[in-house]
Design an enzyme around this catalytic site. Structure first.
Site, PDB file in Angstrom:
ATOM      1  N   ASP A 132       0.875  -1.129  -0.141  1.00  0.00           N
ATOM      2  CA  ASP A 132      -0.025  -0.068  -0.046  1.00  0.00           C
ATOM      3  C   ASP A 132       0.950   1.255   0.015  1.00  0.00           C
ATOM      4  O   ASP A 132       2.062   1.469   0.388  1.00  0.00           O
ATOM      5  CB  ASP A 132      -0.986   0.045   1.281  1.00  0.00           C
ATOM      6  N   GLU A 162       0.094  -1.282   5.606  1.00  0.00           N
ATOM      7  CA  GLU A 162       1.111  -0.901   6.507  1.00  0.00           C
ATOM      8  C   GLU A 162       1.211   0.648   6.791  1.00  0.00           C
ATOM      9  O   GLU A 162       1.222   1.217   7.936  1.00  0.00           O
ATOM     10  CB  GLU A 162       2.446  -1.073   5.788  1.00  0.00           C
TER      11      GLU A 162
HETATM   12 ZN   LIG Z   1       6.795   2.020   4.046  1.00  0.00          ZN
END
Ligand SMILES: [Zn+2]
Length: 417
Positions: free
Chosen positions: A87, A181
């Protein structure tokens, strides 16, 4: 012919995988599957074993050990994992990313899609090392997504090198690609047992040669002020404006303990999201310190501020809530320091001078290490994450690939002793 890390990176960077804060679903955005599913396909095409994707989006795969039974390290090399997140940050658009590959010739770089976006040589000391070399930028209207698609491309390239070069001996290697994340939940449903590695590395750093074994410890503080709203025309003696109390709180936050005034190992208190109207206002604050007990000191500072402001607004109710976020991975790295020693040696074998740098942030590895899977972090060659001035050193990316390939061999050498 093996495909270069750069061409993989450009392919991944064009896929919009922006994650979203406070989403109910996991992963937070469905579009992350566009890249996750592509990686499944590419891992299978490379011939990796056990390629899986679960309902949360976690992709895992194995490069089985190719050590002959007779090898002195046979059966003794621990399973090593490589992890990157697909992401990109919600802080800047990740749609229609147009990666520009160029030879850097020195000076500032004015990005063509928005001439107000300038990558300044003075703010980017590592640019001086890139003259005559290839770098990648966005066109200035989006982020680039080197964080962490550079890490994804590096791991995919290292995997390709290992499967196509049987003379490089290695133990079992696990690969993991994670969603979300950037919104702090990258490891929320990560199945460590299914992953099965004894030690892992995130490839999610920046400047070439830099390695990370320390991150911040992090809590979020949420201050809520409850007031009372009424039509302003008849408010005298009745209205309690929560915004005024919140303003008095914010103005007391120490300026010398802020992200914009600190560096290195210094802690900070960072008010970062404010929402409100008369009846109620909420402030989200990041508390950060490498020393975990220091988070309580920061909390006490907030309590003192509230104690000071409360009597100024006796009819307002002020609440403080602390939410644990992640912990300094150093506190949980354990006693088997091979995970760090092997990485340092692998970086040297790549011809670099390894430099351990504390991360003023967290990684997927912060949580994994805390949960028992020691996971330091490796450079990618990327810079200026989360904004349109992000740029990537292609040489840095290639050195990171070499470091991973060296790393699996160092583990074999160390285990043979
Ligand atoms: Zn990163």
């Amino acid at each position: 012919m093996n495909e270069a890390a750069l061409s993989k990176f450009v392919r991944y960077a064009k896929i919009d995988t922006q994650s979203k804060d406070d989403a109910e679903a996991y992963p937070s955005t469905k579009k992350q599957f566009d890249l996750l599913n592509l990686l499944v396909k590419e891992l299978r095409e490379l011939g990796l074993a056990d390629v899986t994707i679960d309902t949360y989006g976690y992709v895992m795969a194995t490069i089985p050990s190719n050590l002959p039974k007779t090898h002195p390290a046979g059966g003794k090399v621990p399973c090593i994992g490589f992890i990157a997140h697909v992401d990109t940050s919600p802080s800047a658009s990740g749609a229609n990313v147009n990666p520009l590959v160029m030879t850097y010739t020195g000076g500032d770089i004015i990005l063509p899609g928005d001439s107000s976006v300038v990558i300044r040589a003075a703010e980017n000391p590592d640019l001086a090392n890139q003259i005559g070399k290839t770098i990648v930028t966005s066109d200035g209207t989006t982020l680039l997504g080197a964080d962490d698609k550079a890490g994804v491309a590096i791991i995919m390239t290292a995997a390709q090198t290992l499967v196509s070069t049987p003379s490089i001996l290695h133990g079992d290697i696990r690969i993991g690609f994670t969603p979300d994340e950037e919104v702090g939940t990258g490891t929320k449903f990560f199945d460590r047992k299914a992953f099965g590695a004894q030690f892992a590395y995130t490839v999610d750093g920046d400047t070439v040669g830099e390695l990370n074994k320390e991150t911040f410890s992090a809590n979020q503080a949420i201050i809520t002020v409850y007031g009372r709203n009424i039509h302003p025309g008849t408010a005298k003696g009745i209205m309690v404006n929560s915004l005024r109390a919140m303003a008095d709180i914010i103005v007391r936050m120490p300026r010398e303990i802020a992200p914009e005034t600190t560096e290195g190992y210094e802690p900070y208190i960072h008010p970062h999201i404010l929402e409100g109207e008369e009846a109620r206002s909420t402030l989200k604050i990041l508390l950060r310190d490498f020393n975990t007990p220091g988070l309580d000191v920061l909390k006490k500072k907030l309590e003192q501020i509230i104690a000071e402001v409360q009597p100024m607004h006796p009819k307002a109710r002020i609440e403080l809530k602390i939410v644990e976020q992640y912990r300094n991975m150093k506190d949980y790295m354990g006693s088997d320091l091979r995970v760090l020693d092997c990485l340092e040696e692998a970086t040297k074998r790549t011809g670099l001078a390894p430099k351990w740098v504390p991360i003023r942030g967290g990684t997927d590895g912060s949580r994994l290490t805390e949960k028992g899977l020691p996971t330091p972090n490796i450079f990618t060659g990327g810079h200026n994450y989360h904004g349109p001035t992000e740029w990537l050193s292609v040489e840095g990316m290639e050195k990171s690939v070499s470091t991973l390939v060296n790393l699996v061999q160092v583990w074999v050498d160390r285990s043979a002793k």
